[in-house]
Design an enzyme around this catalytic site. Sequence first.
Site, mmCIF file in Angstrom:
data_model
loop_
_atom_site.group_PDB
_atom_site.id
_atom_site.type_symbol
_atom_site.label_atom_id
_atom_site.label_comp_id
_atom_site.label_asym_id
_atom_site.label_seq_id
_atom_site.Cartn_x
_atom_site.Cartn_y
_atom_site.Cartn_z
ATOM 1 N N ASP A 120 0.908 -0.975 0.023
ATOM 2 C CA ASP A 120 0.053 -0.223 -0.052
ATOM 3 C C ASP A 120 0.865 1.150 -0.001
ATOM 4 O OD1 ASP A 120 -2.139 -1.487 0.185
ATOM 5 O OD2 ASP A 120 -2.845 -1.204 2.052
ATOM 6 N N ARG B 182 -0.921 -0.825 -8.776
ATOM 7 C CA ARG B 182 -2.495 -0.499 -8.463
ATOM 8 C C ARG B 182 -2.525 0.951 -8.555
ATOM 9 N NH1 ARG B 182 -3.754 -1.194 -2.308
ATOM 10 N NH2 ARG B 182 -3.908 -3.292 -2.966
ATOM 11 N N LYS C 200 -6.734 6.990 -6.693
ATOM 12 C CA LYS C 200 -6.795 8.535 -6.493
ATOM 13 C C LYS C 200 -5.801 9.107 -5.437
ATOM 14 C CE LYS C 200 -11.337 9.480 -8.474
ATOM 15 N NZ LYS C 200 -12.637 10.219 -8.148
ATOM 16 N N ALA D 274 -5.509 8.797 -0.649
ATOM 17 C CA ALA D 274 -6.505 9.250 0.295
ATOM 18 C C ALA D 274 -6.054 9.884 1.540
ATOM 19 C CB ALA D 274 -6.707 7.593 1.168
ATOM 20 N N THR E 268 -10.711 1.840 -8.018
ATOM 21 C CA THR E 268 -11.512 3.164 -8.207
ATOM 22 C C THR E 268 -13.094 2.549 -8.149
ATOM 23 O OG1 THR E 268 -12.269 5.307 -9.114
ATOM 24 C CG2 THR E 268 -11.389 3.589 -10.610
HETATM 25 P P1 FDA Z 1 -14.276 8.839 -5.402
HETATM 26 O O1 FDA Z 1 -14.153 8.631 -3.827
HETATM 27 O O2 FDA Z 1 -13.780 10.394 -5.747
HETATM 28 O O3 FDA Z 1 -15.555 8.516 -5.596
HETATM 29 C C1 FDA Z 1 -15.962 8.834 -7.103
HETATM 30 C C2 FDA Z 1 -17.149 8.295 -7.412
HETATM 31 O O4 FDA Z 1 -17.446 6.934 -7.008
HETATM 32 C C3 FDA Z 1 -18.258 8.901 -6.869
HETATM 33 O O5 FDA Z 1 -18.845 10.004 -7.094
HETATM 34 C C4 FDA Z 1 -19.617 7.884 -6.974
HETATM 35 O O6 FDA Z 1 -19.978 8.103 -8.075
HETATM 36 C C5 FDA Z 1 -18.802 6.638 -6.819
HETATM 37 N N1 FDA Z 1 -18.647 6.084 -5.219
HETATM 38 C C6 FDA Z 1 -17.621 6.273 -4.408
HETATM 39 N N2 FDA Z 1 -17.985 5.620 -3.249
HETATM 40 C C7 FDA Z 1 -19.205 5.271 -3.558
HETATM 41 C C8 FDA Z 1 -20.194 4.587 -2.546
HETATM 42 N N3 FDA Z 1 -20.054 4.353 -1.410
HETATM 43 N N4 FDA Z 1 -21.565 4.441 -2.989
HETATM 44 C C9 FDA Z 1 -21.715 4.491 -4.470
HETATM 45 N N5 FDA Z 1 -20.951 5.171 -5.226
HETATM 46 C C10 FDA Z 1 -19.685 5.389 -4.876
HETATM 47 N N6 FDA Z 1 -5.422 5.095 -1.193
HETATM 48 C C11 FDA Z 1 -4.272 5.209 -0.895
HETATM 49 O O7 FDA Z 1 -3.624 6.326 -0.498
HETATM 50 N N7 FDA Z 1 -3.171 4.177 -0.829
HETATM 51 C C12 FDA Z 1 -3.616 2.994 -0.729
HETATM 52 O O8 FDA Z 1 -2.554 2.081 -0.900
HETATM 53 C C13 FDA Z 1 -4.905 2.778 -1.337
HETATM 54 N N8 FDA Z 1 -5.226 1.546 -1.630
HETATM 55 C C14 FDA Z 1 -6.490 1.446 -2.078
HETATM 56 C C15 FDA Z 1 -7.043 0.012 -2.620
HETATM 57 C C16 FDA Z 1 -8.124 -0.164 -3.266
HETATM 58 C C17 FDA Z 1 -8.401 -1.439 -3.762
HETATM 59 C C18 FDA Z 1 -9.042 0.987 -3.485
HETATM 60 C C19 FDA Z 1 -10.322 1.060 -4.108
HETATM 61 C C20 FDA Z 1 -8.596 2.161 -2.876
HETATM 62 C C21 FDA Z 1 -7.647 2.322 -2.268
HETATM 63 N N9 FDA Z 1 -7.172 3.692 -1.740
HETATM 64 C C22 FDA Z 1 -5.740 4.021 -1.432
HETATM 65 C C23 FDA Z 1 -8.010 4.750 -1.820
HETATM 66 C C24 FDA Z 1 -8.064 5.590 -2.831
HETATM 67 O O9 FDA Z 1 -7.162 6.347 -2.975
HETATM 68 C C25 FDA Z 1 -9.490 6.547 -2.754
HETATM 69 O O10 FDA Z 1 -9.359 7.296 -1.453
HETATM 70 C C26 FDA Z 1 -10.591 5.615 -2.576
HETATM 71 O O11 FDA Z 1 -10.723 4.573 -3.523
HETATM 72 C C27 FDA Z 1 -11.798 6.872 -3.000
HETATM 73 O O12 FDA Z 1 -11.568 7.095 -4.518
HETATM 74 P P2 FDA Z 1 -12.363 6.716 -5.785
HETATM 75 O O13 FDA Z 1 -11.618 6.685 -7.033
HETATM 76 O O14 FDA Z 1 -13.266 5.647 -5.469
HETATM 77 O O15 FDA Z 1 -13.453 7.953 -6.097
#
Ligand code: FDA
Length: 316
Positions: free
Chosen positions: A143, A193, A196, A198, A235
Site C-alpha cells: 500500500d 495499483r 486517487k 486518500a 476506483t
Molecule cells: P471518489 O471517492 O472520488 O468517488 C468517485 C465516485 O465513485 C463517486 O462520485 C461515486 O459516483 C462513486 N462512489 C464512491 N463511493 C461510493 C459509494 N460508497 N457508493 C456509491 N458510489 C460511490 N489510497 C491510498 O492513498 N493508498 C492506498 O494504498 C490505497 N489502496 C486502495 C486500494 C483499493 C483497492 C481501493 C479501491 C482504494 C485504495 N485507496 C488507497 C483509496 C483511494 O485512494 C481513494 O481514496 C478511494 O478509492 C476513493 O476514490 P475513488 O476513486 O473511488 O473516487
Amino acid sequence: MLRSVILAAARSQKVERLVETAPVSRDVVKRFVAGSGTGEALAATRQLADAGLCITLDNLGEDTLTAEQANATKEAYLELLAALGHAGLTAPKEGGGGVTVATAEVSLKLSALGQAFDEQLAEKNAREICEAAAGLGTTVTLDMEDHTTTDSTLDILSRLRRDHPGTGAVLQAYLRRTEGDCRELATAGSRVRLCKGAYKEPEHVAYQAPLEVDKSYVRCMNILMAGEGYPMLATHDPRLIAIAQDRARWFDRAPDEFEFQMLYGIRPEEQTRLARAGHTLRVYVPYGTEWYGYLMRRLAERPANLAFFGRALISK
Ligand code: FDA
C-alpha cells in the site's frame, strides 16, 4: 473543507478514543471492515471468492512505533497466509497476462511493519511475508501512505522485486510526481495499483481539486494501459471505470491483462456486475482491531458515508 477536517481527526488521539468507544461504531465499522481476526477475514474471503471475486487482504494497522508491534503485524500476516493457503484460496488463476493473479493475496502498509522508525526492519518483515506468499503461489501489494513515505516505499519495493517480481506497487494519482512513477513502473511483469489517493497532502506535492485528480488518474491510466505491466485500477468512480474499459479496447488488452479493484463494502453490486461481465474484480478486504485511521479515510471520501454514520447514531 469537510474532507480536511475528517482527515485531521484521523490523526487526533482524542477523537480516536471518542469514536472507538461510541456505541454506534460497531455497526459502521462492520460495513467497511471484515472482522477482527483471521477467522472472520477468511470467512469474508470465502464468500467473495464464491461470488467470483478476487481479494486482497489488509491486516489493519499503521504508524507502528515498536519492533514488537511490527513483528506482531508480520506474524498476523503469516498466520493469515497460512490460513488462506490451507483453504485453497491462494492458487494462481489461469491467464493473468504474464503475472501471477491469485484469488486471494495480501496488501501491506510498511508503516505497520516498522517503516517510521526502522526501514530495514520494515523491509525484512515485508520480505518474510513475500516469501510466505510466494511459497503459496500468491502475491503481496505494498500500500502507499502519505507522500513523506513514497520514496522509501518505492525503494523497498524495487529491492523486494529482485526476488519477488510479482510484488505490487500502489501509485496515487493526486501526487504530481505519479505520472513519472507510472512510466518507471509500466514494465513487463510489474503489478501497479492506481488509486486517487486518500491522505491530506500539501498543494506543492498533490493536486487539490477533484477534477485535477481525475485528469491525472486518466493520464496515469493511459501510461499503465499502454505499458507492458499489469494495471490494477482501484476506483469506484463510474466515469473512470468506463474510461478504463475504453482504454482496454484501444490498447488491445484482454480482460485478464488488467484488473479493477474496489474496497470492501463500497458499491458491492457494481463489484459483482463487473466480475460477471468478465473482468477480474479484486476486493480490498481490511480486517483487524485497528480500524480507526482506515474508517476515517473512508468517511472523508464521501459525505454519504458520514450520513450513514449519523443515521446509525440517531437510530441508537
Ligand atoms: P471518489 O471517492 O472520488 O468517488 C468517485 C465516485 O465513485 C463517486 O462520485 C461515486 O459516483 C462513486 N462512489 C464512491 N463511493 C461510493 C459509494 N460508497 N457508493 C456509491 N458510489 C460511490 N489510497 C491510498 O492513498 N493508498 C492506498 O494504498 C490505497 N489502496 C486502495 C486500494 C483499493 C483497492 C481501493 C479501491 C482504494 C485504495 N485507496 C488507497 C483509496 C483511494 O485512494 C481513494 O481514496 C478511494 O478509492 C476513493 O476514490 P475513488 O476513486 O473511488 O473516487
